[in-house]
Design an enzyme around this catalytic site. Structure first.
Site, PDB file in Angstrom:
ATOM      1  N   SER A  75     -36.411   6.920 -65.179  1.00 58.96           N
ATOM      2  CA  SER A  75     -35.047   6.647 -64.719  1.00 58.96           C
ATOM      3  C   SER A  75     -34.169   6.150 -65.848  1.00 58.96           C
ATOM      4  O   SER A  75     -32.999   5.828 -65.649  1.00 58.96           O
ATOM      5  CB  SER A  75     -35.084   5.600 -63.601  1.00 58.96           C
TER       6      SER A  75
ATOM      7  N   TYR B  75     -40.984  -3.397 -52.113  1.00 54.28           N
ATOM      8  CA  TYR B  75     -40.483  -2.381 -53.041  1.00 54.28           C
ATOM      9  C   TYR B  75     -41.185  -1.050 -52.833  1.00 54.28           C
ATOM     10  O   TYR B  75     -42.393  -0.980 -52.608  1.00 54.28           O
ATOM     11  CB  TYR B  75     -40.676  -2.833 -54.503  1.00 54.28           C
TER      12      TYR B  75
ATOM     13  N   SER C   3      -0.685  27.022 -63.417  1.00 50.28           N
ATOM     14  CA  SER C   3      -1.636  28.057 -63.048  1.00 50.28           C
ATOM     15  C   SER C   3      -1.765  29.029 -64.217  1.00 50.28           C
ATOM     16  O   SER C   3      -0.798  29.257 -64.954  1.00 50.28           O
ATOM     17  CB  SER C   3      -1.125  28.787 -61.803  1.00 50.28           C
TER      18      SER C   3
ATOM     19  N   GLN D 128     -35.629   3.562 -56.512  1.00 51.42           N
ATOM     20  CA  GLN D 128     -35.090   3.887 -57.833  1.00 51.42           C
ATOM     21  C   GLN D 128     -33.899   4.845 -57.698  1.00 51.42           C
ATOM     22  O   GLN D 128     -33.066   4.944 -58.597  1.00 51.42           O
ATOM     23  CB  GLN D 128     -36.200   4.522 -58.691  1.00 51.42           C
TER      24      GLN D 128
ATOM     25  N   ASN E 239     -39.848  -5.607 -60.153  1.00 55.05           N
ATOM     26  CA  ASN E 239     -39.193  -5.566 -58.840  1.00 55.05           C
ATOM     27  C   ASN E 239     -38.081  -6.605 -58.704  1.00 55.05           C
ATOM     28  O   ASN E 239     -36.992  -6.306 -58.216  1.00 55.05           O
ATOM     29  CB  ASN E 239     -40.228  -5.737 -57.730  1.00 55.05           C
TER      30      ASN E 239
ATOM     31  N   ASN F 126       0.706  22.318 -59.891  1.00 50.01           N
ATOM     32  CA  ASN F 126      -0.298  21.947 -58.883  1.00 50.01           C
ATOM     33  C   ASN F 126      -0.658  20.461 -58.904  1.00 50.01           C
ATOM     34  O   ASN F 126      -0.822  19.884 -59.971  1.00 50.01           O
ATOM     35  CB  ASN F 126      -1.563  22.784 -59.090  1.00 50.01           C
TER      36      ASN F 126
ATOM     37  N   LYS G 167     -29.495   3.946 -57.943  1.00 53.44           N
ATOM     38  CA  LYS G 167     -28.525   3.693 -59.015  1.00 53.44           C
ATOM     39  C   LYS G 167     -27.543   4.818 -59.285  1.00 53.44           C
ATOM     40  O   LYS G 167     -26.341   4.576 -59.466  1.00 53.44           O
ATOM     41  CB  LYS G 167     -29.258   3.319 -60.299  1.00 53.44           C
TER      42      LYS G 167
ATOM     43  N   THR H 190       3.730  11.291 -36.163  1.00 51.62           N
ATOM     44  CA  THR H 190       2.456  11.183 -35.446  1.00 51.62           C
ATOM     45  C   THR H 190       2.068  12.634 -35.179  1.00 51.62           C
ATOM     46  O   THR H 190       2.946  13.477 -34.982  1.00 51.62           O
ATOM     47  CB  THR H 190       2.589  10.427 -34.108  1.00 51.62           C
ATOM     48  N   HIS H 191       0.810  12.932 -35.238  1.00 52.98           N
ATOM     49  CA  HIS H 191       0.335  14.322 -35.089  1.00 52.98           C
ATOM     50  C   HIS H 191       0.977  15.245 -36.129  1.00 52.98           C
ATOM     51  O   HIS H 191       1.097  16.447 -35.896  1.00 52.98           O
ATOM     52  CB  HIS H 191       0.622  14.873 -33.689  1.00 52.98           C
TER      53      HIS H 191
END
Ligand code: ARG
Length: 470
Positions: A32, A326, A286, A331, A119, A294, A334, A164-165
């Site tokens: 890791s 543990y 573009s 692991q 641990n 954009n 992270k 709204t909506h």
């Protein structure tokens, strides 16, 4: 052995009981270090605190402790200078550093791990890392929230449609809309701080799972590492990752809020809305359509919401079936949380820099705000103030709207006599009541969109922001 990952058991830090070599794939899959080396400074900080405590407890001599600490400091310097060589064969950040320590100072380095396990070490490192990173992110929140308030202050008076909506509902101040986001991001920032407070308990000294027989002083290491206190139960201390889930939930909610804001800016900057122009600095063109501009940053932030929420979901699933304490599964915690922290930090920073240069088109906003009978509620309110029960007033205004729709005119253009045919209670002052500014400023209930109420919010926000920097 093509990969170069194989090591003799003498190099492995747990090699004693093994006679055979580790399979290449197993070593590569289990390592890791490429991910957890980001916690190197926290690992060293934790180790120095642990060594100092062992010294104070008479478990290490003064000489041993200072040799170990000096060794750790020199490793820290190399890491900061980018000179430290990480070895995947040494699995993770903890064993890389410990192995290097012994290489530099000899066998006394091996005493550092007395009364400690990876641990409790990893649980400590990750809490320290999240605490530091979380505090930095709180700073980004502060900056972004200040920009929101600046914007709301600068454009006070600009009227836009409230929806709204996604249908025009009632006119609101643009500043009111921005202050809604201010409220959301203030809660997000508070939520993060609360999560940081909750995780600020030291797992160090929990050992592998059951504590240790050495006479350690957990309170001392907790204090040195600026934890609030110790995480008391040793099994809990090494086996839960709820603090990571807490952080990821906070991060997910932040992203969902940023995503909603992004969606609005994308809509508002479209030709159909035309409410705002996003700055050139935060938009792209573009490769084929020369006219395009954009809103890439808004879209990317909206898009990255998926991966942050995904990391929360991933860790929830990882944890759900794990027996205490543990398990190596953990692991996996992270990568997602580091990514989530990077993503929210960058997204907040991008927003802070983008918002200041947004250009508004108040005319377009105002026209849209006045369209679609957004003042119909005000006519109904007017009638109910005259004693008509609101339900009936609603019905009357509905009929008036139907007539106006037929004629293709706004409510305020309907001749008074026509209104009076439907409701004789309507008087000439109705015109004034239906004016856009009037409609906005009439909503002066606490927290409403009236200018006075938005000013109240702005004032409180300024106070809140300045208190945070005291
Ligand atoms: N790299 C490990 C992790 O991140 C450190 C803890 C390893 N502990 C163990 N018993 N294998 O979870």
């Amino acid at each position: 052995m093509g990969t170069g990952y194989n090591r003799r058991s003498s190099t492995r830090m747990w090699g004693g009981r093994f006679s055979g070599d580790t399979n290449d794939l197993v070593q590569a899959f289990g390592a890791s270090v490429e991910v957890d080396k980001r916690m190197a400074l926290e690992d060293i900080e934790g180790s120095i605190a642990h060594a100092s405590m062992l010294r104070a407890q008479g478990i290490l001599t003064e000489q041993e402790c200072s040799t170990i600490c000096a060794g750790l400091e020199s490793i820290r310097e190399d890491i900061l200078a980018g000179k430290f060589v990480w070895d995947i064969a040494l699995e993770d950040v903890h064993m890389n550093i410990e192995h290097e320590l012994t290489k530099r100072i000899g066998s006394v380095g091996g005493k550092l791990h007395t009364a400690r396990s990876r641990n409790d070490q990893v649980a400590t490192d990750l809490r320290l890392w999240l605490r530091r990173t979380g505090e930095e992110i709180t700073g980004e929140f502060h900056q972004f929230r200040s920009v929101l308030v600046d914007m709301a202050e600068k454009h006070l008076g600009v009227i836009m449609p409230g929806y709204t909506h996604l249908q025009v509902a009632q006119p609101v101040l643009f500043s009111h809309h921005m202050m809604a986001y201010y409220a959301m991001f203030t809660r997000d920032s508070e939520r993060l701080s609360q999560a940081l407070d909750r995780m600020n308990y030291s797992p160090l000294g929990a050992g592998a799972l059951a504590g240790t027989g050495f006479e350690i002083d957990r309170a001392a290491t907790a204090k040195q590492l600026k934890f609030e206190d110790v995480a008391l139960n040793s099994m809990d201390a090494v086996s839960d990752r709820d603090f990571v889930l807490d952080f990821l939930s906070c991060a997910s909610i932040v992203m969902v809020h940023l995503s909603r804001l992004s969606e609005e800016l994308i809509l508002w900057s479209s030709q159909e809305f035309g409410f705002i122009t996003l700055p050139d600095s935060h938009t792209t063109g573009s490769s084929i359509m020369p006219q395009k501009k954009n809103p890439d940053m808004c879209e990317l932030i909206r898009g990255k919401t998926g991966r942050v929420c995904g990391s929360l979901m991933a860790l929830l699933m990882t944890m759900k079936g794990l027996p205490l304490t543990y398990n190596k599964d953990m692991q996996e915690d992270k990568e997602g949380v580091f990514d989530a922290a990077d993503t929210i930090r960058m997204s907040l920073r991008i927003y802070s820099t983008m918002l200041v240069d947004i250009q508004l088109h108040p005319e377009r906003m105002r026209n849209a705000a006045g369209s679609a009978y957004s003042n119909a509620t005000d006519l109904a309110d007017y009638l109910s103030r005259k004693g008509v029960p609101f339900r009936e007033a609603h019905e009357i205004v509905g009929r008036l709207v139907a007539i106006c729709l037929e004629e293709g005119i706004p409510l305020e253009s309907l001749p008074l006599e026509k209104m009076q045919e439907i409701s004789p209670l309507v008087g000439p002052e109705i015109r004034e009541c239906l004016r856009l500014d009037r409609v906005v400023n009439a909503r002066s209930s606490l927290g409403g969109t009236a200018t006075t109420e938005v000013e109240r919010q702005l004032k409180l926000a300024r106070l809140q922001l300045s208190r945070e920097t005291e």
